[in-house]
Design a protein around this motif. Structure first.
Motif, mmCIF file in Angstrom:
data_model
loop_
_atom_site.group_PDB
_atom_site.id
_atom_site.type_symbol
_atom_site.label_atom_id
_atom_site.label_comp_id
_atom_site.label_asym_id
_atom_site.label_seq_id
_atom_site.Cartn_x
_atom_site.Cartn_y
_atom_site.Cartn_z
ATOM 1 N N ASN A 235 59.229 45.977 59.700
ATOM 2 C CA ASN A 235 58.085 46.100 58.793
ATOM 3 C C ASN A 235 57.993 47.482 58.147
ATOM 4 O O ASN A 235 56.992 47.790 57.491
ATOM 5 C CB ASN A 235 56.788 45.790 59.539
ATOM 6 N N ALA A 236 58.991 48.306 58.348
ATOM 7 C CA ALA A 236 58.958 49.664 57.804
ATOM 8 C C ALA A 236 59.232 49.652 56.305
ATOM 9 O O ALA A 236 59.731 48.665 55.733
ATOM 10 C CB ALA A 236 59.981 50.535 58.519
ATOM 11 N N CYS A 237 58.903 50.772 55.669
ATOM 12 C CA CYS A 237 59.204 50.974 54.258
ATOM 13 C C CYS A 237 60.238 52.088 54.136
ATOM 14 O O CYS A 237 60.103 53.141 54.778
ATOM 15 C CB CYS A 237 57.951 51.363 53.475
ATOM 16 N N LEU A 238 61.243 51.875 53.315
ATOM 17 C CA LEU A 238 62.304 52.865 53.133
ATOM 18 C C LEU A 238 62.344 53.310 51.674
ATOM 19 O O LEU A 238 62.434 52.480 50.761
ATOM 20 C CB LEU A 238 63.661 52.283 53.526
ATOM 21 N N VAL A 239 62.298 54.629 51.463
ATOM 22 C CA VAL A 239 62.435 55.222 50.140
ATOM 23 C C VAL A 239 63.757 55.974 50.088
ATOM 24 O O VAL A 239 63.973 56.907 50.871
ATOM 25 C CB VAL A 239 61.272 56.183 49.822
ATOM 26 N N ILE A 240 64.628 55.561 49.194
ATOM 27 C CA ILE A 240 65.903 56.249 48.992
ATOM 28 C C ILE A 240 65.775 57.083 47.726
ATOM 29 O O ILE A 240 65.668 56.542 46.615
ATOM 30 C CB ILE A 240 67.069 55.256 48.858
ATOM 31 N N VAL A 241 65.737 58.388 47.876
ATOM 32 C CA VAL A 241 65.597 59.288 46.737
ATOM 33 C C VAL A 241 66.986 59.600 46.212
ATOM 34 O O VAL A 241 67.770 60.296 46.858
ATOM 35 C CB VAL A 241 64.854 60.580 47.137
ATOM 36 N N SER A 242 67.295 59.046 45.034
ATOM 37 C CA SER A 242 68.658 59.143 44.528
ATOM 38 C C SER A 242 68.700 58.810 43.044
ATOM 39 O O SER A 242 68.037 57.867 42.596
ATOM 40 C CB SER A 242 69.576 58.180 45.295
ATOM 41 N N ASN A 243 69.492 59.577 42.303
ATOM 42 C CA ASN A 243 69.717 59.248 40.897
ATOM 43 C C ASN A 243 70.639 58.051 40.747
ATOM 44 O O ASN A 243 70.403 57.157 39.938
ATOM 45 C CB ASN A 243 70.319 60.456 40.174
ATOM 46 N N SER A 244 71.717 58.023 41.528
ATOM 47 C CA SER A 244 72.719 56.968 41.367
ATOM 48 C C SER A 244 72.225 55.628 41.882
ATOM 49 O O SER A 244 72.535 54.584 41.301
ATOM 50 C CB SER A 244 74.007 57.359 42.095
ATOM 51 N N MET A 245 71.424 55.629 42.951
ATOM 52 C CA MET A 245 70.961 54.363 43.517
ATOM 53 C C MET A 245 69.827 53.754 42.701
ATOM 54 O O MET A 245 69.616 52.538 42.738
ATOM 55 C CB MET A 245 70.494 54.585 44.955
ATOM 56 N N ASP A 246 69.093 54.582 41.970
ATOM 57 C CA ASP A 246 68.020 54.073 41.116
ATOM 58 C C ASP A 246 68.617 53.615 39.797
ATOM 59 O O ASP A 246 68.475 54.248 38.755
ATOM 60 C CB ASP A 246 66.968 55.159 40.899
ATOM 61 N N SER A 247 69.300 52.490 39.849
ATOM 62 C CA SER A 247 69.994 51.951 38.683
ATOM 63 C C SER A 247 70.191 50.450 38.885
ATOM 64 O O SER A 247 69.945 49.912 39.975
ATOM 65 C CB SER A 247 71.356 52.637 38.498
ATOM 66 N N GLU A 248 70.634 49.803 37.840
ATOM 67 C CA GLU A 248 70.886 48.359 37.938
ATOM 68 C C GLU A 248 71.978 48.069 38.962
ATOM 69 O O GLU A 248 71.866 47.136 39.759
ATOM 70 C CB GLU A 248 71.279 47.814 36.568
ATOM 71 N N SER A 249 73.022 48.910 38.956
ATOM 72 C CA SER A 249 74.111 48.718 39.918
ATOM 73 C C SER A 249 73.633 49.007 41.336
ATOM 74 O O SER A 249 74.015 48.332 42.290
ATOM 75 C CB SER A 249 75.291 49.625 39.572
ATOM 76 N N GLY A 250 72.784 50.033 41.465
ATOM 77 C CA GLY A 250 72.230 50.323 42.780
ATOM 78 C C GLY A 250 71.365 49.189 43.303
ATOM 79 O O GLY A 250 71.366 48.895 44.511
ATOM 80 N N GLY A 251 70.633 48.539 42.410
ATOM 81 C CA GLY A 251 69.834 47.389 42.807
ATOM 82 C C GLY A 251 70.683 46.253 43.350
ATOM 83 O O GLY A 251 70.280 45.551 44.283
#
Length: 445
Positions: A193-209
């Motif tokens: 039930n945890a929430c995970l925030v990945i702070v990243s330029n490369s992961m915040d993208s369509e490919s990262g999704g």
């Protein structure tokens, strides 16, 4: 007759006396000749020496030196410098050659070289130029991340995130592989039930999704967000440091700036939001929610039993905890981009050693077994399968010890990334226990 003989004898004596005088003169001349030549040579050398010294230091006019084809005096003094990032200019100052002592000046073959302007494009090696371009891109990344505050606030608010995890990923999307994905699997295995925030330029993208899609499909709560450094560092000591970096008043140094930014980001994120930070090569074994305001020791002193070094791969702290404030302050005041670990593990070790025992800092230092049951130099042992019966017993005993004493296992990515997971190894057993997707290839972990 007697008179003639006497006169001849006197003439001979005079002649002999003249010959002796000539002989003495010749010897005197020959004897003095080397000294004269030596004196003449020394005089010429002293004259040349004095001339070269004054030629370097006095503003005598000289003929201009030929310039390379790609060199331009106008560009050097004008536009070309304006196009370079300010951090590059600071590095140029740092790379200035040491001053040459005056006693060595006569050894210079071409004193006019000291009067020639430096072509900065020639001084920098291609590797350094590439690194500073990466720095420039990183500093500009905040321009496209102004929605950070809104997105993270909505994410926490919409999902009721009581347990918050943070990761930072400053590398390319292609390097986010099976190991990083399994770290996320292990996190949600212990904290569904945890929430995970990945702070990243490369992961915040369509490919990262697409990379994270299997977790979305399972209903896990996670998000990848580009960092807004200005917002994250605001109202902390990191704000002034970061502004200095952008203006070129702080040298990024030889160590990867991305690595140091990750060291700072994790501190600022926990200070602003509170929660649990973990590196992407940390495998979670059991729930961490019982821990509060905790940091793990990496090594201990065998004689005293006290910790000798801490590590920042796993951090668990409340929002605005005073120790986090001190960590950020230490980073800003003592930043050194040329020493590996100075702004990371060594930083937290320095600060904790100073504040340990003070009542206003309420925190716990956990033993190495909590997060670092195996040091980086022995991490290979966790990837090896049994070699014989004795080794098999050791593996079983070590695995039971880790399960009993450890909350997580740091895999020391730099030392173990290329090591394959062998069947029957400790990591192989941990994967079977901690996976939620359970379709990753163990050989590529």
């Amino acid at each position: 007759m007697y008179y003639q003989i006497t006169n001849l004898k006197q003439n001979c004596l005079v002649y002999i006396q003249h010959l002796q005088n000539i002989k003495r003169s010749i010897f005197a001349f020959l004897f003095c000749l080397p000294t004269s030549l030596l004196a003449l040579i020394l005089f010429l050398l002293l004259f040349y020496n004095g001339f070269t010294v004054f030629y370097v230091h006095l503003p005598f006019p000289s003929n201009p030196q030929p310039e390379p084809a790609n060199f331009s005096q106008a560009n050097l003094a004008g536009n070309s410098l304006k196009k370079l990032p300010s951090s590059v200019m600071y590095a140029v100052k740092e790379d200035t050659p040491p001053v040459i002592l005056k006693t060595l000046l006569p050894l210079l073959q071409n004193p006019a070289i000291s009067m020639t302007p430096i072509n900065h494009s020639v001084v920098f090696k291609p590797k350094k130029t590439h690194r500073y371009k990466a720095v420039k891109r990183m500093l500009r990344s905040g321009d496209n991340s102004k929605q950070f505050s809104t997105r993270i606030r909505d994410f926490f608010g919409n999902h009721g995130c009581k347990v918050r995890f943070f990761m930072t990923w400053i590398s390319s999307l292609n390097s986010f592989g099976d190991r990083e994905l399994f770290a996320i699997e292990s996190l949600f295995k212990s904290h569904p039930n945890a929430c995970l925030v990945i702070v990243s330029n490369s992961m915040d993208s369509e490919s990262g999704g697409l990379v994270l899609k299997p977790f979305f499909d399972k209903g896990f709560k996670l998000i990848a967000i580009k960092p807004d450094f200005d917002h994250i560092f605001k109202d902390t000591h990191a704000e002034k440091w970061f502004n200095g970096l952008k203006k070129g008043n702080v040298s990024p140094g030889e160590v990867s700036l991305g690595q140091n930014m990750s060291n700072l980001l994790r501190l600022a994120l926990l200070y602003k939001f509170g929660g649990i930070y973990m590196d992407a090569d940390v495998i979670v074994l059991k729930r961490l929610t019982k821990l509060r305001n905790a940091i793990g020791a990496q090594t201990i002193d065998l004689e005293t039993g006290n910790w000798s070094r801490l590590n920042n791969a796993v951090l668990i702290f409340d929002k605005k905890h005073p120790l986090l404030f001190k960590f950020i302050e230490e980073f800003a005041l003592t930043f050194n981009g040329d020493k590996w670990g100075h702004n990371g593990p060594y930083l937290v070790s320095r600060v904790v050693s100073r504040v340990n025992g003070r009542p206003e800092f309420n925190f716990t230092v956990l033993p190495p077994s909590a997060f670092y049951p195996v040091n980086w130099s022995r991490i290979r042992s966790l990837f090896r399968g049994p070699r014989d019966e004795f080794h098999s017993k050791w593996l079983h005993k070590k695995l039971e010890q880790i399960k009993s004493e450890s909350f997580a296992v740091h895999l020391w990515n730099k030392q173990s990334r290329k090591i394959e997971v062998e069947s029957g190894s400790i990591i192989n057993q941990i994967m079977l226990d901690c996976c939620v997707l359970c379709n990753s290839s163990s050989s590529s972990l």
